[in-house]
Motif scaffolding. Structure first.
Motif: not given
Length: 201
Positions: A36-40, A45-51, A168-169, A171-182
């Motif tokens: 998950x660190x690869x997607x932060x 300063x606070x945990x947030x997804x890469x933009x 950045x972590x 179920x939503x990360x999984x959904x967005x990563x799946x959509x991206x890879x597809x």
């Protein structure tokens, strides 16, 4: 079994991913949870997804493919050595590299026949992928070898429908990563598939 054809370079196998998941949800999800660190956002300063959608796509693709996942969530055609995703160092534009081993018949042809004693890529054939066998280094190091590989590069700067990440972590990360890879797999097959097919024809 994937029905590979000359223009199909990568295939997202959702069924295999779920059926072989330790949590019965997703093997890919398990690998994402470990990274998950690869997607932060490293600058927050606070945990947030890469933009950046391109950065997100590169990281999602890296986790989804070998050598991180074997077999990958996005599976590469057996005769190809790798399909990788990158961002340009200058303008951060997205591009994909397809590493295509070239056998002697592809680089010699009728105009340049190599001696029979010169070794080529070894084809590891089985009953599933006879048309697109895994190509390995020759076992012998005692004979001359010509082992050529071409890199087919296609730009992803104009690819539509890449996900802008919101997590950045979880179920939503999984959904967005799946959509991206597809989405990335579709664009690679569409843009690079005809080029690789022509190269190997």
């Amino acid at each position: 079994m994937t029905a590979w054809h000359p223009e199909l370079l990568v295939y997202v196998n959702d069924r295999y991913d779920q059926e072989n998941a330790s949590d019965r949800i997703s093997r890919y999800g398990a690998y994402l949870r470990q990274r998950t660190d690869q997607f932060r956002d490293a600058w927050s300063d606070t945990p947030a997804p890469i933009e950046d959608p391109g950065e997100f796509a590169v990281n999602a693709w890296r986790v989804a493919t070998a050598p991180v996942m074997v077999p990958g969530y996005a599976q590469t055609r057996p005769d190809l050595h790798a399909v990788t995703l990158h961002r340009d160092e200058d303008d951060h534009g997205l591009y994909a590299d397809i590493h295509v081993p070239l056998r002697h018949m592809h680089i010699g042809g009728d105009a340049k026949r190599f001696p029979y004693s010169w070794q080529d890529w070894d084809a590891e054939r089985d009953h599933r992928d006879d048309d697109f066998p895994v190509l390995l280094m020759p076992r012998s190091t005692k004979k001359p070898s010509i082992l050529a590989t071409a890199v087919v590069r296609v730009s992803g700067r104009e690819w539509p429908h890449l996900v802008t990440p919101t997590a950045h972590d979880g179920p939503r990360l999984l959904d967005e990563a799946r959509e991206t890879v597809t989405t990335v797999a579709h664009h690679i097959n569409t843009d690079a598939g005809p080029i690789v097919a022509k190269l190997l024809a």
